[in-house]
Write a protein that holds these residues in place. Structure first.
Motif, PDB file in Angstrom:
ATOM      1  N   VAL A  64      52.942  43.257  29.905  1.00  0.00           N
ATOM      2  CA  VAL A  64      53.044  44.681  30.253  1.00  0.00           C
ATOM      3  C   VAL A  64      52.116  45.011  31.417  1.00  0.00           C
ATOM      4  N   SER A  65      50.918  44.421  31.397  1.00  0.00           N
ATOM      5  CA  SER A  65      49.974  44.648  32.494  1.00  0.00           C
ATOM      6  C   SER A  65      50.554  44.192  33.821  1.00  0.00           C
ATOM      7  N   ALA A  66      51.242  43.058  33.798  1.00  0.00           N
ATOM      8  CA  ALA A  66      51.827  42.560  35.046  1.00  0.00           C
ATOM      9  C   ALA A  66      52.777  43.592  35.620  1.00  0.00           C
ATOM     10  N   ALA A  67      53.572  44.210  34.739  1.00  0.00           N
ATOM     11  CA  ALA A  67      54.499  45.233  35.206  1.00  0.00           C
ATOM     12  C   ALA A  67      53.731  46.409  35.804  1.00  0.00           C
ATOM     13  N   ARG A  68      52.594  46.764  35.211  1.00  0.00           N
ATOM     14  CA  ARG A  68      51.795  47.884  35.708  1.00  0.00           C
ATOM     15  C   ARG A  68      51.144  47.529  37.049  1.00  0.00           C
ATOM     16  N   PHE A  69      50.500  46.349  37.103  1.00  0.00           N
ATOM     17  CA  PHE A  69      49.843  45.929  38.355  1.00  0.00           C
ATOM     18  C   PHE A  69      50.824  45.916  39.527  1.00  0.00           C
ATOM     19  N   SER A  70      52.078  45.583  39.214  1.00  0.00           N
ATOM     20  CA  SER A  70      53.039  45.380  40.297  1.00  0.00           C
ATOM     21  C   SER A  70      53.309  46.664  41.064  1.00  0.00           C
ATOM     22  N   LEU A  71      52.878  47.808  40.513  1.00  0.00           N
ATOM     23  CA  LEU A  71      53.110  49.088  41.183  1.00  0.00           C
ATOM     24  C   LEU A  71      51.921  49.502  42.042  1.00  0.00           C
ATOM     25  N   TYR A  72      50.914  48.635  42.136  1.00  0.00           N
ATOM     26  CA  TYR A  72      49.691  49.011  42.853  1.00  0.00           C
ATOM     27  C   TYR A  72      49.397  48.013  43.966  1.00  0.00           C
ATOM     28  N   LYS A  73      48.615  48.503  44.912  1.00  0.00           N
ATOM     29  CA  LYS A  73      48.044  47.620  45.921  1.00  0.00           C
ATOM     30  C   LYS A  73      46.648  47.293  45.440  1.00  0.00           C
ATOM     31  N   TRP A  74      46.406  46.047  45.069  1.00  0.00           N
ATOM     32  CA  TRP A  74      45.152  45.719  44.397  1.00  0.00           C
ATOM     33  C   TRP A  74      44.778  44.277  44.673  1.00  0.00           C
ATOM     34  N   ASN A  75      43.484  44.033  44.902  1.00  0.00           N
ATOM     35  CA  ASN A  75      43.049  42.678  45.228  1.00  0.00           C
ATOM     36  C   ASN A  75      42.436  41.944  44.043  1.00  0.00           C
ATOM     37  N   GLY A  76      42.418  42.581  42.866  1.00  0.00           N
ATOM     38  CA  GLY A  76      41.906  41.899  41.679  1.00  0.00           C
ATOM     39  C   GLY A  76      40.387  41.870  41.598  1.00  0.00           C
ATOM     40  N   VAL A  77      39.702  42.215  42.676  1.00  0.00           N
ATOM     41  CA  VAL A  77      38.245  42.177  42.691  1.00  0.00           C
ATOM     42  C   VAL A  77      37.687  43.568  42.421  1.00  0.00           C
ATOM     43  N   SER A  78      38.186  44.562  43.172  1.00  0.00           N
ATOM     44  CA  SER A  78      37.699  45.923  42.973  1.00  0.00           C
ATOM     45  C   SER A  78      38.197  46.464  41.631  1.00  0.00           C
ATOM     46  N   GLN A  79      37.643  47.626  41.237  1.00  0.00           N
ATOM     47  CA  GLN A  79      38.100  48.252  39.996  1.00  0.00           C
ATOM     48  C   GLN A  79      39.578  48.601  40.102  1.00  0.00           C
ATOM     49  N   PHE A  80      40.296  48.365  39.021  1.00  0.00           N
ATOM     50  CA  PHE A  80      41.718  48.681  39.063  1.00  0.00           C
ATOM     51  C   PHE A  80      41.933  50.182  39.219  1.00  0.00           C
ATOM     52  N   SER A  81      40.976  50.979  38.705  1.00  0.00           N
ATOM     53  CA  SER A  81      41.126  52.440  38.817  1.00  0.00           C
ATOM     54  C   SER A  81      41.080  52.902  40.273  1.00  0.00           C
ATOM     55  N   ASP A  82      40.479  52.094  41.153  1.00  0.00           N
ATOM     56  CA  ASP A  82      40.453  52.442  42.575  1.00  0.00           C
ATOM     57  C   ASP A  82      41.703  51.980  43.314  1.00  0.00           C
ATOM     58  N   ALA A  83      42.556  51.205  42.622  1.00  0.00           N
ATOM     59  CA  ALA A  83      43.722  50.637  43.313  1.00  0.00           C
ATOM     60  C   ALA A  83      44.698  51.740  43.692  1.00  0.00           C
TER      61      ALA A  83
END
Lengths: 348, 294
Positions: A64-83
């Protein structure tokens, strides 16, 4: 064990609530039966709980997380809330270079083309498995389906590569197909040479080298499954056909192959799903090739998502991969496997 | 090439059949021929790898097709006398044993009520587990990596716990019909003797379910032993903390010039798996064919 228990405890409310919800409609006739019911639900929770908690936490939640991450621009290092939320842009980038006209040209070259190329390799492996591995496995299984000295030994040996790890098999073949290795030596001894760019690096032949290795690794499973299926075919049928004058080939075509049809179709199913998710072997063999000449969706996902820290985009690739296996699995079950389940004893 | 040899089966089979008066079995020569080709293609590369470990680097370049000349034990000895290989062997063993134990224990526990209790929502729970078959590790691996990092689960436990979770669906699917097929009278007799359901599980069900548990256990063990993707993400850094597959690729990266050393290391890493396979061949085949049929 402590980590396991802790994780089990932290997520246990999910189990309690489900069991409580289940027991609600039960109206106790007496104190005794009520206690028995409670006890039964407690037992069920106790038995199913640990497995369910592990499964929900470490399988379902990440998917489920993968589906959520896929909607964001995110580098995996910074906080996900900042994505930054970008909707389906990651998918668009993979499929056709994205919706931004400024970057579309560049993104098509950088992202979309490698994606489609990787996908085309998966598709090619699916069809080649049917065209190459299936006939080989059938011929070997049908010929080995008889008594001769060394049969048990042959079966064990032919199946062995399937049990070896992809890493060991892959490393072994990397050495064999080294430009200065034994494969080149053997080719030269018959007056040929290795592919111009090298066994793996050649733009055309690299894919075929890898497909050869995949076949070496996985064809044993098909052979063993087919042999198991053949051992279940009644000898009476074959004898009856033989008495009617059927040749060896006719018996294979008309009786044995149709009767192991369900096994063949299940093998094909496993092979297709495995081809879509193919990763380990391709990764061991130089990460899908220096120019991605035999990359797969999974190796592409790891390359971009993990090693280039583009987690949103990598997750979109993962979701596409899941979607593909899911749709193919459903379609295959609904069309091809359905008749096996509807008439489990009949061949056609 | 194999097509050529097998089409010859037709003319060769007829006299054979007439002589025996039974099944036309095809020619034994064809079967043996295909068997030899198959065995050669399978064993050839493996033998080449193992023999390569006995070569000097120069011998490998000069004479790759012959036997090692001179035979050199140094590669194998050098690896076996260092702790690194043994550490990785131990790591792989620990992870595989813990994974197998977890998968079999939790899988059997979950399969028991799903097979032998009747309760509301039973089929739903079963369906939830079976959907796991459609969630491959590859799809979940990036978020899983983050989840484990956030939970502070690292090292070998980081492999064991997700591997158990991903091994559960197939285990439950194989075990449920097996447990359901055990006769109902077993429970009735046990309950009359005053044994609780939990007591029944430990004292009756587990011993009776042993064959099926061994089957799923063997599959879980092989899966864990060969696992590469999760270790690749989780066990970065110190090679002493790695499992064998990752250890092989790391060793290969560090000794890229010493091909014969890599061959020796890979051969050694392969031997435990081959030994286990030879011991358990029957179980593995049963497990795989059972998993496919069930």
């Amino acid at each position: 064990m402590t980590a396991l228990e802790a994780s089990g405890r932290s997520a246990s409310p999910a189990v309690d609530s489900s069991s409580a919800a289940g027991s609600r409609p039960v109206t106790p006739a007496s104190e005794h039966t009520r206690r028995a019911t409670v006890r039964k639900w407690a037992e069920i929770a106790l038995f199913v709980g640990p497995a369910m908690v592990l499964f929900l936490t470490f399988v379902v939640y990440p998917v489920v997380s993968a589906a959520r991450f896929s909607l964001y621009k995110w580098n995996g290092v910074s906080q996900f809330s900042d994505a930054e939320f970008i909707g389906l842009e990651n998918y668009a980038r993979a499929l056709f270079g994205g919706t931004d006209p400024v970057t579309q040209q560049a993104f098509t070259t950088a992202y979309s083309q490698p994606f489609w190329e990787a996908l085309s390799h998966n598709v090619a492996i699916i069809f080649l498995s049917m065209a190459v591995q299936l006939p080989i496995a059938l011929i070997v299984a049908l010929t080995l389906n008889r008594r001769f000295r060394g049969r048990a030994f042959t079966r064990v040996v032919i199946f062995a590569p399937y049990v070896l790890s992809e890493v060991i098999a892959g490393t072994m073949w990397l050495i064999i197909f080294d430009p200065n290795g034994i494969a080149t030596e053997l080719m030269r001894s018959v007056g040929l040479d290795m592919p111009a760019g090298g066994w793996f690096e050649d733009q055309t032949w690299g894919f075929w080298t890898v497909f050869f290795i995949i076949t070496w690794k996985y064809v044993g499973l098909a052979i063993i499954l087919f042999l198991a299926g053949l051992s279940g075919v009644s000898e009476d049928l074959q004898e009856a056909a033989a008495i009617d004058g059927a040749s060896w080939w006719q018996i294979q075509w008309r009786i044995n192959i149709p009767l192991i049809g369900p096994t063949i179709r299940i093998w094909a199913f496993l092979s297709i799903i495995g081809s879509i998710q193919l990763f380990d072997m391709v990764w061991v063999l130089n990460r899908g090739g220096t120019a991605g000449q035999y990359s797969t969706i999974a190796s592409y996902m790891m390359e971009i998502g993990f090693f280039r820290a583009d987690w949103g985009y990598g997750s979109a690739i993962a979701v596409i991969m899941f979607f593909l296996s899911f749709v193919i699995a459903l379609a295959y079950m609904a069309t091809i496997l359905r008749r096996d389940n509807a008439h489990p004893r009949k061949a056609r | 090439m194999s097509v050529d040899t097998s089409t010859r089966a037709t003319p060769a089979s007829s006299p054979h059949r007439r002589r025996q008066g039974l099944l036309p079995e095809g020619s034994t020569y064809v079967a043996v021929g295909i068997a030899l080709v198959g065995v050669g293609l399978t064993l050839g590369p493996i033998l080449y790898l193992i023999l390569g470990g006995f070569r000097t680097q120069g011998d490998l370049a000069a004479n790759p097709t012959g036997l090692p000349d001179p035979w050199m034990w140094q590669n194998y000895w050098e690896i076996l006398s260092q702790p690194l290989f043994w550490r990785q062997l131990l790591n792989s063993t620990l992870v595989a044993v813990a994974t197998t134990a977890g998968v079999v224990l939790f899988g059997t526990m979950a399969a028991y009520p799903l097979a032998r209790y009747s309760f509301k929502g039973r089929e739903l729970v079963f369906v939830i587990f079976t959907t796991g078959l459609m969630f491959p590790l590859t799809v979940a691996v990036l978020p899983l990596y983050l989840l484990l990092r956030d939970m502070g689960i690292s090292g070998l436990w980081g492999l064991v716990i997700p591997q158990i979770a991903f091994g559960l669906p197939v285990t439950i699917i194989i075990l449920r019909p097996f447990l359901a097929a055990l006769p109902k009278e077993l429970e009735e007799a046990s309950f009359m003797d005053g044994i609780s359901r939990i007591g029944f599980f430990w004292r009756m069900l587990l011993p009776l379910a042993r064959p099926a548990m061994v089957t799923v256990g063997v599959l879980a063990f092989i899966g864990s032993w060969n696992a590469y993707l999760l270790p690749l993400l989780l066990l970065t850094g110190d090679p002493a903390g790695m499992t064998l597959p990752l250890g092989v690729t790391t060793f290969q990266g560090q000794h890229s010039a010493a091909t014969t050393m890599i061959m020796a290391y890979t051969s050694l890493a392969m031997l435990p798996a081959l030994a286990f396979f030879l011991l358990m061949e029957r179980r593995i085949v049963d497990g795989l064919t059972g998993a496919v049929k069930g």
